[in-house]
Design an enzyme around this catalytic site. Structure first.
Site, PDB file in Angstrom:
ATOM      1  N   CYS A 109     -54.053  90.517  -7.431  1.00  0.00           N
ATOM      2  CA  CYS A 109     -54.134  89.100  -7.098  1.00  0.00           C
ATOM      3  C   CYS A 109     -54.634  89.004  -5.659  1.00  0.00           C
ATOM      4  CB  CYS A 109     -52.784  88.402  -7.225  1.00  0.00           C
ATOM      5  SG  CYS A 109     -52.838  86.675  -6.652  1.00  0.00           S
ATOM      6  N   MET A 323     -59.435  82.226  -7.789  1.00  0.00           N
ATOM      7  CA  MET A 323     -58.667  83.437  -7.592  1.00  0.00           C
ATOM      8  C   MET A 323     -59.304  84.232  -6.448  1.00  0.00           C
ATOM      9  SD  MET A 323     -59.432  82.493 -10.881  1.00  0.00           S
ATOM     10  CE  MET A 323     -60.367  83.721 -11.784  1.00  0.00           C
TER      11      MET A 323
END
Length: 401
Positions: A109, A323
């Site tokens: 992430c 993201m």
């Protein structure tokens, strides 16, 4: 003592911190603070993290856990002091499915990467000799999911992490301190930026997905495996907000089909049926040249302020912003001539681009070079922010483990 008290034990009480990193939120743990059974990969660890987040939840709300019922808020992080040379902390990321009993360990992430550095400093995972009283602490992170190095530059004031500031990040309501994040050698594997060897491929998909059954696609491994397609090729403008995609089950099914076929072509899975158990990667995104639009906050984004438009899906839904790992993929693809991202941005070899996403804009940079016939990205850089939201203990029923 009642029968219920005899049958059900007290809840487990586990030290944890709830942090925002970039446009994501997650529950952070020190490895040594986890129950012993969860300190190693396996079913016990997955069961614990699922219960912490509140999954699987057939209602899709994660009411009985720390998750926020979106891919951006259904995240967990495990950190430990690194034994690797020239690294401070080992960082393991778990993307928790919302409606399935599944934790995806296949990728990183990028947004929460910005919170790893501050957490590591605040929790004693960085050598105090490397932390100035005032200035910037450079935290060297080993991203264990993908085997890559990330460097966070953490602002320090009076020996403590500085969280407040005036840096504004579209997709985050309030300003905070800027945390520059550098993703070193972000290509997956040994520099294999293009798993097929091509900057653009013909991706075969069912004719129900697109007329003719073929989509032009850039398949790239940088930051996170990503499938880029042209917005116009699938009937979009590239200015869409979440409701235009997430409120259309047929559209979501088309994107999942594209993702599954792309995953096979990238060599990430051997068969289409395996895609359901690899939800976190690859990502699928669509690009378009610059255009005016209103961001989800109502902010006007002007075509002249951006180099291209990008919309990306995560865990089956259009992301509310972008993201961080997909932003790395955007930066890398934009820097390489001939990719769909590069073409949407006007071509050439830009070392940085500003792209429009549903919540606003983001600037990312990467430098590409051709070495021995293959493209190499030394690093991709972007600025995020991070903040502790809550710290203390998270509780789960004793029968979780």
């Amino acid at each position: 003592m009642s029968q219920a008290a005899q049958t059900h034990g007290a809840q487990l009480r586990i030290p944890a911190t709830y942090l925002r990193g970039g446009t994501s939120k997650g529950v952070f743990f020190r490895l040594d603070d986890l129950p012993e059974a969860a300190r190693v990969p396996g079913e016990a660890r997955d069961r614990l993290l699922l219960r912490v987040i509140g999954s699987p939840d057939p209602y899709g709300k994660q009411i009985d856990g720390m998750g926020g019922a979106t891919s951006s808020t259904s995240k967990t992080v495990i950190l430990s002091q690194s034994e690797r040379p020239d690294h401070d902390v080992d960082y393991l990321f778990g993307q928790v499915a919302i409606d399935k009993a599944f934790v995806d360990w296949s990728g990183n992430c990028g947004n929460l990467s910005a919170a790893v550095g501050p957490f590591a400093v605040a929790n004693g995972l960085v050598d105090p000799a490397r932390i100035p009283d005032n200035g910037v602490a450079e935290v060297r992170i080993w991203q264990a999911n993908i085997g890559k190095t990330i460097v966070c530059r953490v602002p320090i004031t009076n020996g403590r992490v500085q969280e407040s500031g005036d840096f504004e990040l579209d997709g985050v309501t309030f300003p905070a301190a800027e945390v520059p994040v550098a993703f070193k050698d972000p290509a997956d594997g040994e520099g294999a930026i293009f798993p097929t060897g091509n900057p653009v491929d013909d991706l075969e998909v069912p004719i129900e997905v697109v007329e003719g059954g073929v989509l032009k696609a850039t398949l790239i491994n940088a930051g996170i495996p990503t499938i880029f397609i042209n917005a116009a090729d699938i009937g979009y403008a590239g200015t869409e907000l979440q409701e235009a995609i997430n409120g259309d089950p047929a559209a979501l099914a088309r994107f999942e089909t594209i993702r599954a076929h792309g995953a096979v072509k990238m060599g990430l899975i051997a068969d289409l049926s395996e895609a359901a158990n690899r939800q976190h990667t690859p990502k699928v995104a669509f690009v378009a040249p610059p255009a005016d639009y209103l961001a989800s906050s109502g902010k006007a984004v002007k075509a002249e302020e951006i180099d291209l438009l990008v919309r990306a899906l995560s865990m089956g839904k259009l992301h509310h912003a972008m993201m961080g790992t997909a932003a790395v993929a955007i930066a890398a693809a934009a820097a390489i001539e001939g990719t769909l991202v590069n073409r949407a941005a006007g071509g050439g070899q830009p070392n940085a681009v500003t792209f429009g996403h549903p919540s606003g804009t983001l600037r990312v940079g990467a430098e590409a070079s051709l070495e021995d016939g293959r493209w190499v990205i030394d690093q991709a850089v972007m600025s995020r922010s991070a903040r502790v939201l809550m710290e203390g203990w998270v509780r789960v029923p004793a029968d979780t483990l």
